[in-house]
Design an enzyme around this catalytic site. Structure first.
Site, short mmCIF file in Angstrom:
data_model
loop_
_atom_site.label_atom_id
_atom_site.label_comp_id
_atom_site.label_asym_id
_atom_site.label_seq_id
_atom_site.Cartn_x
_atom_site.Cartn_y
_atom_site.Cartn_z
N TYR A 196 0.86 -1.19 0.00
CA TYR A 196 0.00 0.00 0.00
C TYR A 196 0.89 1.23 0.00
O TYR A 196 1.86 1.29 0.76
CB TYR A 196 -0.89 0.02 1.25
N GLU A 213 -0.48 4.86 -0.44
CA GLU A 213 -1.30 6.06 -0.70
C GLU A 213 -0.42 7.30 -0.67
O GLU A 213 0.41 7.45 0.24
CB GLU A 213 -2.41 6.16 0.34
N ASP A 251 -6.83 13.29 -25.36
CA ASP A 251 -6.90 11.91 -24.90
C ASP A 251 -6.26 11.07 -26.01
O ASP A 251 -6.88 10.80 -27.03
CB ASP A 251 -8.36 11.51 -24.67
N THR A 302 -4.24 5.83 -22.01
CA THR A 302 -4.10 4.49 -21.46
C THR A 302 -2.75 3.97 -21.92
O THR A 302 -2.10 4.55 -22.79
CB THR A 302 -5.22 3.55 -21.96
N LYS A 326 -3.04 0.13 -25.23
CA LYS A 326 -3.51 0.00 -26.63
C LYS A 326 -2.27 -0.04 -27.53
O LYS A 326 -1.50 -0.98 -27.43
CB LYS A 326 -4.47 1.14 -26.94
N ARG A 334 -2.84 -2.81 -18.52
CA ARG A 334 -4.04 -2.00 -18.35
C ARG A 334 -3.72 -0.92 -17.33
O ARG A 334 -3.50 -1.23 -16.17
CB ARG A 334 -5.21 -2.85 -17.82
N1 DSN Z 1 -12.64 0.31 -24.59
C1 DSN Z 1 -11.80 1.26 -25.27
C2 DSN Z 1 -11.83 1.09 -26.73
O1 DSN Z 1 -12.09 -0.02 -27.15
O2 DSN Z 1 -11.59 2.01 -27.48
C3 DSN Z 1 -12.13 2.63 -24.87
O3 DSN Z 1 -12.40 2.67 -23.51
#
Ligand code: DSN
Length: 392
Positions: A46, A48, A196, A222, A225, A231
């Protein structure tokens, strides 16, 4: 693993992942090193707070891990710690975007973002998301003829609505974005500019897609991708008198989250180092080449590709084609899955059907490119998609 049930299910999923052609535009395959960091003892800790300012003891090691992740994030995108602040604690993309609004947009303020059916994301202010319940969305779309962003139209909407923040970014828009134009629009109305870059972060890292950092106040992304990490998500904020980073840090913790997931932060650091290797540049370029070949081959086979092509890793394919010999996105996705090709059904600009059974499918090449697929493989995949959808 002693838990045989879960062990078996993990084995089944591994087998499934290996046996399919994965065209989910938001998925990828991480390295063994990323998996090792995720599965490490760091999950027991932990912490924080932030490096050097924690609420628990025993943080000498995890402080170093979080600092290293931040250092690598800056380096990957050619940023300096003097000019940019980074938060690597958001658990994923939606909490990252929410944290930006909590930190920077007054309650009841206005978020101007691309509408979901034109390629935006739920967290760009859609009414079913918390971001559309606590703030008001000012939606913008694409030009219905060209299916690309019309900056003049966006400027008109912004001048009229006076948003607090403008979000440039998408989950289903295949083209490059002119961040300079977005900056000009944001300046014209005194709004913050947030990009984003979740979908194209890996392409920016690989220098294959325009970087938003010269123009944005805040960049969220994120990691899982095109960037090919675990993730997770990161928030970058410009360092200046507005103290955006400080406000965002407070929104992440204690505003929205508790202790960071340090196994995830370590895995982010590993992925960022991998993305800084020269081979990642080649990867990013190949991802786009593959998407372009997939799109043009589908077009040659008679399918309509939204906006006429792609500049990125993703393609929006109009399977319904106004019902002229086409099929719905759901049927297309189901048929393809039966044939071992995994895609997601997707709305297209000017959608006339429902989100549960829309007019198109979204295809992405990041995952299959990680597996070494090249242009010739894309031709074969396009031919198979055509055959399956035409029920030949
Ligand atoms: N789930 C993502 C996507 O497939 O683009 C976006 O949150």
């Amino acid at each position: 693993m002693k838990d045989i049930q879960i062990k078996k299910l993990i084995e089944q999923e591994k087998k499934r992942q290996k046996s399919v052609v994965n065209l989910i535009a938001s998925e990828n395959y991480v390295s063994k090193d990323v998996l090792e960091a995720l599965g490490s003892e760091l999950t027991n800790k932990y912490a924080e707070g932030y490096s050097g300012k924690r609420y628990y003891g025993g943080n000498e090691v995890v402080d170093k891990i979080e600092s290293l992740a931040i250092e690598r994030a800056l380096k990957l995108f050619d940023l300096s710690a003097e000019k940019w602040h980074v938060n690597v604690q958001p658990l994923s993309g939606s909490p990252a975007n929410l944290a930006v609004y909590v930190g920077l947009v007054p309650q009841g303020g206005k978020i101007m973002g691309m509408s979901l059916d034109n390629g935006g994301h739920l967290t760009h202010g859609h009414k079913v998301s918390a971001t559309g319940k606590f703030w008001a969305q000012i939606p913008f779309g694409v030009d219905m003829k060209t299916e690309v962003i019309d900056y003049e139209e966006i400027k008109k909407i912004a001048l009229n609505a006076k948003p607090d923040i403008i979000v440039a970014g998408f989950t289903a828009y295949p083209r490059t974005v002119d961040f300079k134009k977005f900056r000009e629009i944001a300046d014209a109305v005194g709004a913050l500019l947030m990009v984003d870059m979740s979908h194209f972060a890996g392409l920016v890292a690989g220098k294959a897609y325009p970087s938003p950092f010269e123009y944005a106040d805040v960049v969220t992304t994120t990691v899982h991708k095109t960037l090919r990490g675990p993730r997770s998500a990161m928030i970058f904020a410009k360092n200046d008198a507005r103290e955006l980073g400080k406000k965002i840090d407070k929104a992440v913790f204690p505003g929205l989250q508790g202790g960071p997931h340090l196994n995830q932060v370590a895995a982010v650091a590993v992925a960022l180092k991998e993305a800084a290797q020269p081979s990642f540049k080649k990867y990013a370029k190949q991802v786009i080449k593959n998407a372009q070949v997939l799109a043009t081959t589908l077009q040659k086979l008679g399918w309509r590709i939204v906006s006429g092509g792609t500049d990125s890793h993703l393609i929006l394919m109009d399977t319904w084609m106004q019902g002229i010999g086409g099929i719905s996105g759901k049927e297309a996705s189901d048929l393809l899955e039966k044939a071992g090709i995994i895609v997601n059904k997707n709305t297209i600009p000017g959608e006339t059907r429902s989100p549960m059974d829309p007019s198109g499918i979204r295809l992405g090449t990041a995952a299959e490119t990680t597996r070494g697929k090249k242009e010739k493989d894309m031709v074969k995949i396009a031919e198979k998609i055509d055959k399956v959808l035409r029920k030949k």
